[in-house]
Design a protein around this motif. Sequence first.
Motif, PDB file in Angstrom:
ATOM      1  N   GLN A  94       0.838  -1.205   0.000  1.00  0.00           N
ATOM      2  CA  GLN A  94       0.000   0.000   0.000  1.00  0.00           C
ATOM      3  C   GLN A  94       0.870   1.251   0.000  1.00  0.00           C
ATOM      4  OE1 GLN A  94      -3.518  -0.332   0.087  1.00  0.00           O
ATOM      5  NE2 GLN A  94      -2.962  -2.471  -0.304  1.00  0.00           N
ATOM      6  N   ASP A  95       0.216   2.392  -0.084  1.00  0.00           N
ATOM      7  CA  ASP A  95       0.967   3.650  -0.021  1.00  0.00           C
ATOM      8  C   ASP A  95       1.428   3.913   1.406  1.00  0.00           C
ATOM      9  OD1 ASP A  95      -1.272   6.073   0.940  1.00  0.00           O
ATOM     10  OD2 ASP A  95      -1.933   4.035   0.430  1.00  0.00           O
ATOM     11  N   THR A  96       2.337   4.824   1.528  1.00  0.00           N
ATOM     12  CA  THR A  96       2.984   5.054   2.814  1.00  0.00           C
ATOM     13  C   THR A  96       2.015   5.464   3.916  1.00  0.00           C
ATOM     14  OG1 THR A  96       4.882   5.798   1.541  1.00  0.00           O
ATOM     15  CG2 THR A  96       4.953   6.157   3.899  1.00  0.00           C
ATOM     16  N   HIS A 215      -2.340  12.905   3.070  1.00  0.00           N
ATOM     17  CA  HIS A 215      -2.709  11.570   3.537  1.00  0.00           C
ATOM     18  C   HIS A 215      -4.064  11.642   4.210  1.00  0.00           C
ATOM     19  CE1 HIS A 215      -2.008  12.521   7.728  1.00  0.00           C
ATOM     20  NE2 HIS A 215      -2.431  11.319   8.033  1.00  0.00           N
TER      21      HIS A 215
ATOM     22  N   ARG B 152       7.999  -2.393  -0.691  1.00  0.00           N
ATOM     23  CA  ARG B 152       8.094  -1.098  -1.351  1.00  0.00           C
ATOM     24  C   ARG B 152       9.534  -0.700  -1.665  1.00  0.00           C
ATOM     25  NH1 ARG B 152       4.504   2.721   0.156  1.00  0.00           N
ATOM     26  NH2 ARG B 152       5.904   4.138  -0.916  1.00  0.00           N
ATOM     27  N   GLU B 209      10.824   8.814  -0.396  1.00  0.00           N
ATOM     28  CA  GLU B 209       9.835   9.655  -1.068  1.00  0.00           C
ATOM     29  C   GLU B 209      10.167  11.130  -0.959  1.00  0.00           C
ATOM     30  OE1 GLU B 209       5.889   8.724   0.185  1.00  0.00           O
ATOM     31  OE2 GLU B 209       6.199   6.580  -0.118  1.00  0.00           O
TER      32      GLU B 209
END
Lengths: 221, 221
Positions: A94-96, A215, B152, B209
Amino acid sequence: MSATPPQLKARKLPVQARSAHTLTVIFDATVQVLLRDGYSRLTTTRVAERAGVSVGSLYQYFPNKEALLAAVMGRHLDHIGEAMEQACIAGKGQDTATMAAQLVDGFMDAKLDQVGLSRALYQLPMALGRDEQAAQTTERCARAIHNMLASRKASLEAQSMAVFVVTTCLIGPMQTLLTGHEPTPENVAALRVELKQLLLGYLQQLLGETKPQPHTVNDSQ
Amino acid sequence: MSATPPQLKARKLPVQARSAHTLTVIFDATVQVLLRDGYSRLTTTRVAERAGVSVGSLYQYFPNKEALLAAVMGRHLDHIGEAMEQACIAGKGQDTATMAAQLVDGFMDAKLDQVGLSRALYQLPMALGRDEQAAQTTERCARAIHNMLASRKASLEAQSMAVFVVTTCLIGPMQTLLTGHEPTPENVAALRVELKQLLLGYLQQLLGETKPQPHTVNDSQ
DNA sequence: TTAAAAGCTGAAGGATGCTTCATATTATGA
DNA sequence: TCATAATATGAAGCATCCTTCAGCTTTTAA
């Protein structure tokens, strides 16, 4: 893997429903006593009393008092471990922001749906008076930190929880490091670097140096 | 402010150099016993023995065993508090990286120049076997987290300390929250938000990121 | 139904350890 | 020097509490 020392192993496993129930009430009673009376007043007799069984029954399942405590703590730790593994699986790929949310919620939920036990275990060391001292020191540090940060940003009043996090987020890593094997200078140095990164990022957000990261605040439950 | 419960107050303050020395050796012995034998085997007799004084002397300065422990912990907490206040003063008005560095070094140095005591106090709750369990759970969580993050970013092997920080940085805030008054839902919710911010920022750095923040890694000592 | 297994009981043994106090020693200051 | 205060001693009282075990009750399953 989970090599429990022999004296801490359960003495007997329940086979009838009756004894499974006994085991349950003993567990519950242990937590209750821990919460109401504190560790120093936790005696096998008292646990048995609160559980409504005889001491003998207790010793049928635990070879000694220490094993009882170990079992109670073991249960809790398993619960935490389970929760974290699930959270990590859910966060995988998933995203951070989702990862962060999974970790935080996973941990907090696990602790919170056993609040009583969590509190009891954390307070285990802190017989009356000592936890009071610790709380005061936290307060003291929080004030100092608030004061420092106020030199850079006036409107911190609404941010007391952030200051709290700054105050306490170093505890876990140090505690864990120190509780394990004697720490090596290399580990200590590496930890310094990482903790500075951790705080730096957070403080920059807090002091408004970076635009709020995109987020979604995932308010699970 | 520091309202020590009456039974924990020192019974008598040293006036002659002789007794000041006695007090010192008692403190030292307490820490030693805590480290060598653990809390469960810390008895007043044993402390006195190790200190080379009689039990009576011990009871001349501490009304009971609990007060002795409280005093030892109090000393350590004072040391931490002092260090953090100094760190905050030093960081006041400085740039963010300096603040972060002051906080981290202040805390770690304070803990580390009393390593023995720090370890003894942290282990205080964890009578043999229980700390082993806790360590295993930490390991377990770290593996899960490493696994998630590896989905990731491949090259995490060199980042084990970062994973460690992710694993443990939530402990302090929760522990502190739970150890105090029963936490309110509002506090819990607020903490969730903040901890997610904390982890998010750190994970973004870790996963590359954001460009590494400009900051000098201040390696004090 | 009934023998065997599982579970329960709680008084009492035994050990440990906290704390006191009467006595002895050392230091202070007049 | 000597009276007084400060400090030290450690055997023993006292309380607590862990743990056991012989006998009793309940459940199982044959």
